[in-house]
Write a protein that holds these residues in place. Structure first.
Motif, PDB file in Angstrom:
ATOM      1  N   MET A   1      55.635  39.696  32.602  1.00  7.41           N
ATOM      2  CA  MET A   1      55.217  40.266  33.885  1.00  7.41           C
ATOM      3  C   MET A   1      55.103  41.784  33.781  1.00  7.41           C
ATOM      4  O   MET A   1      54.173  42.388  34.336  1.00  7.41           O
ATOM      5  CB  MET A   1      56.225  39.922  34.993  1.00  7.41           C
ATOM      6  N   PHE A   2      56.013  42.394  33.058  1.00  6.27           N
ATOM      7  CA  PHE A   2      55.995  43.836  32.864  1.00  6.27           C
ATOM      8  C   PHE A   2      54.723  44.281  32.132  1.00  6.27           C
ATOM      9  O   PHE A   2      54.154  45.324  32.435  1.00  6.27           O
ATOM     10  CB  PHE A   2      57.261  44.268  32.105  1.00  6.27           C
ATOM     11  N   MET A   3      54.263  43.477  31.171  1.00  7.31           N
ATOM     12  CA  MET A   3      53.016  43.803  30.462  1.00  7.31           C
ATOM     13  C   MET A   3      51.830  43.811  31.433  1.00  7.31           C
ATOM     14  O   MET A   3      50.960  44.689  31.361  1.00  7.31           O
ATOM     15  CB  MET A   3      52.743  42.810  29.329  1.00  7.31           C
ATOM     16  N   LEU A   4      51.805  42.858  32.359  1.00  3.18           N
ATOM     17  CA  LEU A   4      50.747  42.852  33.371  1.00  3.18           C
ATOM     18  C   LEU A   4      50.864  44.053  34.302  1.00  3.18           C
ATOM     19  O   LEU A   4      49.866  44.665  34.681  1.00  3.18           O
ATOM     20  CB  LEU A   4      50.783  41.553  34.186  1.00  3.18           C
ATOM     21  N   TRP A   5      52.100  44.399  34.672  1.00  6.69           N
ATOM     22  CA  TRP A   5      52.310  45.557  35.548  1.00  6.69           C
ATOM     23  C   TRP A   5      51.846  46.839  34.865  1.00  6.69           C
ATOM     24  O   TRP A   5      51.196  47.674  35.490  1.00  6.69           O
ATOM     25  CB  TRP A   5      53.778  45.658  35.948  1.00  6.69           C
ATOM     26  N   LEU A   6      52.171  46.994  33.593  1.00  5.20           N
ATOM     27  CA  LEU A   6      51.719  48.184  32.861  1.00  5.20           C
ATOM     28  C   LEU A   6      50.192  48.222  32.758  1.00  5.20           C
ATOM     29  O   LEU A   6      49.591  49.295  32.868  1.00  5.20           O
ATOM     30  CB  LEU A   6      52.344  48.228  31.462  1.00  5.20           C
ATOM     31  N   THR A   7      49.581  47.064  32.542  1.00  5.83           N
ATOM     32  CA  THR A   7      48.118  47.012  32.493  1.00  5.83           C
ATOM     33  C   THR A   7      47.540  47.449  33.831  1.00  5.83           C
ATOM     34  O   THR A   7      46.589  48.237  33.880  1.00  5.83           O
ATOM     35  CB  THR A   7      47.637  45.594  32.133  1.00  5.83           C
ATOM     36  N   ASP A   8      48.133  46.980  34.918  1.00 10.50           N
ATOM     37  CA  ASP A   8      47.721  47.387  36.264  1.00 10.50           C
ATOM     38  C   ASP A   8      47.877  48.893  36.437  1.00 10.50           C
ATOM     39  O   ASP A   8      47.002  49.566  36.986  1.00 10.50           O
ATOM     40  CB  ASP A   8      48.571  46.637  37.289  1.00 10.50           C
ATOM     41  N   LEU A   9      48.964  49.429  35.929  1.00  9.31           N
ATOM     42  CA  LEU A   9      49.237  50.866  36.048  1.00  9.31           C
ATOM     43  C   LEU A   9      48.253  51.706  35.233  1.00  9.31           C
ATOM     44  O   LEU A   9      47.764  52.740  35.708  1.00  9.31           O
ATOM     45  CB  LEU A   9      50.674  51.140  35.579  1.00  9.31           C
ATOM     46  N   ILE A  10      47.911  51.251  34.051  1.00  9.07           N
ATOM     47  CA  ILE A  10      47.051  52.017  33.143  1.00  9.07           C
ATOM     48  C   ILE A  10      45.574  51.908  33.533  1.00  9.07           C
ATOM     49  O   ILE A  10      44.844  52.893  33.497  1.00  9.07           O
ATOM     50  CB  ILE A  10      47.273  51.561  31.684  1.00  9.07           C
TER      51      ILE A  10
ATOM     52  N   LYS B   1      41.210  50.360  38.003  1.00 12.27           N
ATOM     53  CA  LYS B   1      40.463  49.417  38.842  1.00 12.27           C
ATOM     54  C   LYS B   1      40.954  47.977  38.703  1.00 12.27           C
ATOM     55  O   LYS B   1      40.428  47.084  39.348  1.00 12.27           O
ATOM     56  CB  LYS B   1      38.969  49.493  38.515  1.00 12.27           C
ATOM     57  N   PHE B   2      41.932  47.752  37.860  1.00 15.21           N
ATOM     58  CA  PHE B   2      42.554  46.432  37.728  1.00 15.21           C
ATOM     59  C   PHE B   2      43.786  46.435  38.614  1.00 15.21           C
ATOM     60  O   PHE B   2      44.680  47.266  38.446  1.00 15.21           O
ATOM     61  CB  PHE B   2      42.932  46.173  36.263  1.00 15.21           C
ATOM     62  N   ASN B   3      43.828  45.525  39.589  1.00 15.68           N
ATOM     63  CA  ASN B   3      44.922  45.533  40.556  1.00 15.68           C
ATOM     64  C   ASN B   3      45.528  44.151  40.720  1.00 15.68           C
ATOM     65  O   ASN B   3      44.805  43.156  40.828  1.00 15.68           O
ATOM     66  CB  ASN B   3      44.420  46.001  41.928  1.00 15.68           C
TER      67      ASN B   3
ATOM     68  N   ALA C   1      41.595  43.809  29.406  1.00 16.63           N
ATOM     69  CA  ALA C   1      41.920  42.899  28.295  1.00 16.63           C
ATOM     70  C   ALA C   1      42.328  43.685  27.058  1.00 16.63           C
ATOM     71  O   ALA C   1      43.265  43.293  26.345  1.00 16.63           O
ATOM     72  CB  ALA C   1      40.723  42.002  27.987  1.00 16.63           C
ATOM     73  N   LEU C   2      41.636  44.790  26.799  1.00 14.88           N
ATOM     74  CA  LEU C   2      41.986  45.623  25.646  1.00 14.88           C
ATOM     75  C   LEU C   2      43.378  46.227  25.803  1.00 14.88           C
ATOM     76  O   LEU C   2      44.215  46.144  24.897  1.00 14.88           O
ATOM     77  CB  LEU C   2      40.950  46.732  25.451  1.00 14.88           C
ATOM     78  N   VAL C   3      43.648  46.811  26.961  1.00 14.90           N
ATOM     79  CA  VAL C   3      44.957  47.423  27.215  1.00 14.90           C
ATOM     80  C   VAL C   3      46.054  46.363  27.164  1.00 14.90           C
ATOM     81  O   VAL C   3      47.101  46.572  26.536  1.00 14.90           O
ATOM     82  CB  VAL C   3      44.957  48.157  28.574  1.00 14.90           C
ATOM     83  N   PHE C   4      45.812  45.224  27.802  1.00 14.20           N
ATOM     84  CA  PHE C   4      46.786  44.129  27.809  1.00 14.20           C
ATOM     85  C   PHE C   4      47.078  43.648  26.385  1.00 14.20           C
ATOM     86  O   PHE C   4      48.230  43.424  26.016  1.00 14.20           O
ATOM     87  CB  PHE C   4      46.256  42.989  28.682  1.00 14.20           C
TER      88      PHE C   4
ATOM     89  N   PHE D   1      32.720  43.866  35.269  1.00 15.70           N
ATOM     90  CA  PHE D   1      32.917  43.252  33.961  1.00 15.70           C
ATOM     91  C   PHE D   1      33.614  44.221  33.014  1.00 15.70           C
ATOM     92  O   PHE D   1      34.488  43.833  32.245  1.00 15.70           O
ATOM     93  CB  PHE D   1      31.553  42.818  33.395  1.00 15.70           C
ATOM     94  N   TRP D   2      33.243  45.488  33.072  1.00 16.26           N
ATOM     95  CA  TRP D   2      33.820  46.482  32.164  1.00 16.26           C
ATOM     96  C   TRP D   2      35.290  46.748  32.465  1.00 16.26           C
ATOM     97  O   TRP D   2      36.074  47.007  31.552  1.00 16.26           O
ATOM     98  CB  TRP D   2      32.999  47.774  32.173  1.00 16.26           C
ATOM     99  N   THR D   3      35.674  46.638  33.731  1.00  9.63           N
ATOM    100  CA  THR D   3      37.090  46.760  34.060  1.00  9.63           C
ATOM    101  C   THR D   3      37.865  45.597  33.443  1.00  9.63           C
ATOM    102  O   THR D   3      38.965  45.786  32.914  1.00  9.63           O
ATOM    103  CB  THR D   3      37.296  46.788  35.586  1.00  9.63           C
ATOM    104  N   LEU D   4      37.287  44.406  33.495  1.00  7.25           N
ATOM    105  CA  LEU D   4      37.916  43.234  32.873  1.00  7.25           C
ATOM    106  C   LEU D   4      38.075  43.436  31.372  1.00  7.25           C
ATOM    107  O   LEU D   4      39.138  43.176  30.799  1.00  7.25           O
ATOM    108  CB  LEU D   4      37.089  41.978  33.161  1.00  7.25           C
ATOM    109  N   ILE D   5      37.034  43.943  30.715  1.00  2.00           N
ATOM    110  CA  ILE D   5      37.084  44.187  29.269  1.00  2.00           C
ATOM    111  C   ILE D   5      38.136  45.248  28.943  1.00  2.00           C
ATOM    112  O   ILE D   5      38.921  45.102  27.997  1.00  2.00           O
ATOM    113  CB  ILE D   5      35.692  44.597  28.743  1.00  2.00           C
ATOM    114  N   TRP D   6      38.152  46.318  29.708  1.00  2.00           N
ATOM    115  CA  TRP D   6      39.130  47.396  29.510  1.00  2.00           C
ATOM    116  C   TRP D   6      40.548  46.869  29.725  1.00  2.00           C
ATOM    117  O   TRP D   6      41.457  47.149  28.931  1.00  2.00           O
ATOM    118  CB  TRP D   6      38.807  48.556  30.438  1.00  2.00           C
TER     119      TRP D   6
END
Length: 128
Positions: free
Chosen positions: A74-83, A86-88, A39-42, A32-37
């Motif tokens: 799509m790039f915003m999602l990729w950056l979120t994945d990169l940052i 645990k979000f992949n 969402a914040l970064v995104f 859950f905390w990875t999801l919250i993190w």
């Protein structure tokens, strides 16, 4: 202002959570905390970086009738994945579908949140 930021953060968490639930290629490692993190970064990326990129890609967006802005999303999602470690998101097509799902969920949530905020401010009944 803070209410709007919290609502936006929650909307991003719901959108990313639904995306992870629908697509097997989107994972939060059951945290859950990875999801919250994520969402914040995104949300931060969409608030700060996305408008800059949309401005820079405006000529390309005009030429492609707006399709270029899909790739910005799509790039915003990729950056979120990169940052967020645990979000992949695995694979190009998962990015494509994740972008579409996040967009659809956010459109629905924005409409619901706008309507509920409008109900409380204007004093008049919301249009049906």
């Amino acid at each position: 202002m803070i209410r709007w930021l919290l609502a936006s953060w929650a909307a991003n968490a719901v959108a990313l959570g639904i995306t992870g639930w629908i697509l097997s290629g989107v994972s939060f490692n059951d945290s859950f905390w990875t999801l919250i993190w994520a969402a914040l970064v995104f949300g931060i990326l969409n608030t700060i970086l996305k408008p800059i990129l949309k401005l820079l890609t405006l000529p390309l967006a005009v030429f492609t009738l707006g399709i270029a802005w899909f790739f910005v999303s799509m790039f915003m999602l990729w950056l979120t994945d990169l940052i967020v470690g645990k979000f992949n998101i695995d694979g190009f097509w998962n990015y494509v579908w994740a972008t579409i799902i996040v967009w659809v969920v956010n459109v629905v949530l924005d409409a619901v949140m706008y309507r509920s905020l409008d109900d409380g401010r204007s004093g008049a009944p919301a249009p049906v």
